[in-house]
Design a protein around this motif. Structure first.
Motif, short mmCIF file in Angstrom:
data_model
loop_
_atom_site.label_atom_id
_atom_site.label_comp_id
_atom_site.label_asym_id
_atom_site.label_seq_id
_atom_site.Cartn_x
_atom_site.Cartn_y
_atom_site.Cartn_z
N MET A 36 0.83 -1.23 -0.18
CA MET A 36 0.07 -0.20 -0.26
C MET A 36 0.58 1.23 0.04
SD MET A 36 -2.94 -1.73 -0.05
CE MET A 36 -4.17 -0.32 0.22
N THR A 37 0.42 2.45 -0.40
CA THR A 37 1.22 3.82 -0.40
C THR A 37 1.04 4.20 0.85
OG1 THR A 37 -0.95 4.96 -1.02
CG2 THR A 37 0.51 4.54 -2.88
N ASN A 38 1.71 5.05 1.33
CA ASN A 38 1.65 5.81 2.59
C ASN A 38 0.53 6.79 2.72
OD1 ASN A 38 3.94 4.35 3.61
ND2 ASN A 38 5.36 5.84 2.64
N TYR A 39 -0.56 6.29 3.02
CA TYR A 39 -1.69 7.38 3.04
C TYR A 39 -2.06 7.24 4.45
CZ TYR A 39 -4.88 3.27 3.29
OH TYR A 39 -5.68 2.17 3.79
N THR A 40 -2.85 8.20 4.89
CA THR A 40 -3.55 8.39 6.34
C THR A 40 -5.02 7.97 6.40
OG1 THR A 40 -3.85 10.65 6.04
CG2 THR A 40 -1.81 9.92 7.01
N GLY A 41 -5.48 7.44 7.50
CA GLY A 41 -6.79 7.11 7.46
C GLY A 41 -6.93 5.67 7.72
N GLU A 42 -8.38 5.32 7.61
CA GLU A 42 -8.59 3.83 7.71
C GLU A 42 -8.04 2.92 7.01
OE1 GLU A 42 -10.69 3.06 10.30
OE2 GLU A 42 -10.86 5.05 11.00
N GLY A 43 -8.13 1.59 7.17
CA GLY A 43 -7.43 0.77 6.27
C GLY A 43 -8.37 0.50 5.08
N ALA A 44 -7.56 0.11 4.17
CA ALA A 44 -8.22 -0.12 2.60
C ALA A 44 -8.94 -1.42 2.61
CB ALA A 44 -7.34 0.11 1.50
N TYR A 45 -10.12 -1.51 1.87
CA TYR A 45 -10.75 -2.81 1.43
C TYR A 45 -10.22 -2.92 0.11
CZ TYR A 45 -14.39 -3.14 4.99
OH TYR A 45 -14.89 -3.34 5.92
N VAL A 46 -9.91 -4.20 -0.24
CA VAL A 46 -9.05 -4.50 -1.49
C VAL A 46 -9.92 -5.61 -2.25
CG1 VAL A 46 -7.12 -5.31 -2.85
CG2 VAL A 46 -6.68 -3.68 -0.75
N ILE A 47 -10.50 -5.58 -3.38
CA ILE A 47 -11.39 -6.62 -4.03
C ILE A 47 -10.42 -7.01 -5.20
CG2 ILE A 47 -13.39 -7.15 -5.02
CD1 ILE A 47 -13.89 -6.31 -2.48
N VAL A 48 -10.21 -8.27 -5.40
CA VAL A 48 -9.43 -8.76 -6.56
C VAL A 48 -10.51 -9.95 -7.04
CG1 VAL A 48 -7.53 -10.00 -7.41
CG2 VAL A 48 -7.27 -8.84 -5.15
N SER A 49 -10.73 -9.10 -8.56
CA SER A 49 -11.49 -9.91 -9.50
C SER A 49 -11.09 -10.19 -10.74
CB SER A 49 -12.79 -8.80 -9.62
OG SER A 49 -13.62 -8.55 -8.42
N LEU A 50 -11.78 -11.38 -11.15
CA LEU A 50 -11.56 -11.97 -12.36
C LEU A 50 -12.40 -11.37 -13.52
CD1 LEU A 50 -9.81 -13.93 -14.15
CD2 LEU A 50 -11.54 -15.79 -13.67
N LEU A 51 -12.00 -10.75 -14.37
CA LEU A 51 -12.98 -10.25 -15.49
C LEU A 51 -12.92 -10.85 -16.84
CD1 LEU A 51 -11.98 -6.45 -15.31
CD2 LEU A 51 -13.64 -7.65 -13.91
N ASN A 52 -13.89 -11.20 -17.56
CA ASN A 52 -13.84 -12.05 -18.71
C ASN A 52 -13.56 -11.09 -19.99
OD1 ASN A 52 -15.93 -10.32 -19.90
ND2 ASN A 52 -17.31 -11.91 -19.16
N PRO A 53 -12.99 -11.61 -21.05
CA PRO A 53 -12.87 -10.92 -22.18
C PRO A 53 -13.41 -9.67 -22.56
CG PRO A 53 -12.38 -13.03 -22.67
CD PRO A 53 -13.24 -12.99 -21.36
N LYS A 54 -14.72 -9.63 -22.13
CA LYS A 54 -15.62 -8.40 -22.64
C LYS A 54 -15.49 -7.37 -21.44
CE LYS A 54 -19.08 -11.28 -24.97
NZ LYS A 54 -20.43 -11.57 -24.84
#
Length: 162
Positions: A36-54
């Motif tokens: 993560m970058t050095n930002y201030t504030g709450e923790g980040a939610y991170v979503i990792v998704s698989l996207l189809n060719p479209k």
């Protein structure tokens, strides 16, 4: 009686041959480090998704952040997940804060590599920005072994084949 035995034996042999040699769905496993970058504030939610060719969501590979009350703050993914509310096996742990890193395992089907599929990392922090495509790239034999820079809360991600 011998005829029945032959039929049963032939059936068992048929089942063994047709089912016994079918390959299970082949999955590639990758260690994924998210810095993560050095930002201030709450923790980040991170979503990792698989996207189809479209470019459409196909599945959720990973969710960093357990509090479902905040999932709607990740609007692109929520439009996909919120409608189906499918069971996500990939939810894992607390949010990740500025300057921290996390290492997780991603499982990607082999038949999604080099076929036009992409992987997207979305991030959101309470009372701050939302980055639809903090990191996004096509899944190729080369990109799944690389380091990718982020545009928002993610400094970079690195995938390492296992």
């Amino acid at each position: 009686m011998k005829t029945v035995f032959k039929i049963i034996s032939a059936f068992i042999l048929f089942v063994f041959v047709t089912v016994g040699f079918v390959k299970p769905s082949e999955i590639n496993t990758y260690k994924c480090m998210i810095q993560m970058t050095n930002y201030t504030g709450e923790g980040a939610y991170v979503i990792v998704s698989l996207l189809n060719p479209k470019g459409e969501y196909e599945s959720t590979l990973y969710v960093q952040g357990q509090d479902e009350d905040w999932y709607h703050d990740i609007p692109e993914w929520w439009n996909f997940y919120g409608k189906t509310r499918s069971n996500i096996d990939a939810i894992s742990g607390e949010t990740v804060s500025g300057g921290e890193r996390t290492v997780r395992v991603l499982k990607i089907p082999k038949n999604k590599i080099d076929t036009g599929y992409s992987i997207r990392f979305e991030t959101a922090v309470e009372d701050q920005e939302y980055y639809k495509d903090d990191v996004q790239f096509e899944l190729t034999s080369e990109t799944v072994k690389s380091k990718r820079e982020g545009k928002g809360f993610i400094r970079y991600i690195r995938l390492i084949p296992q």
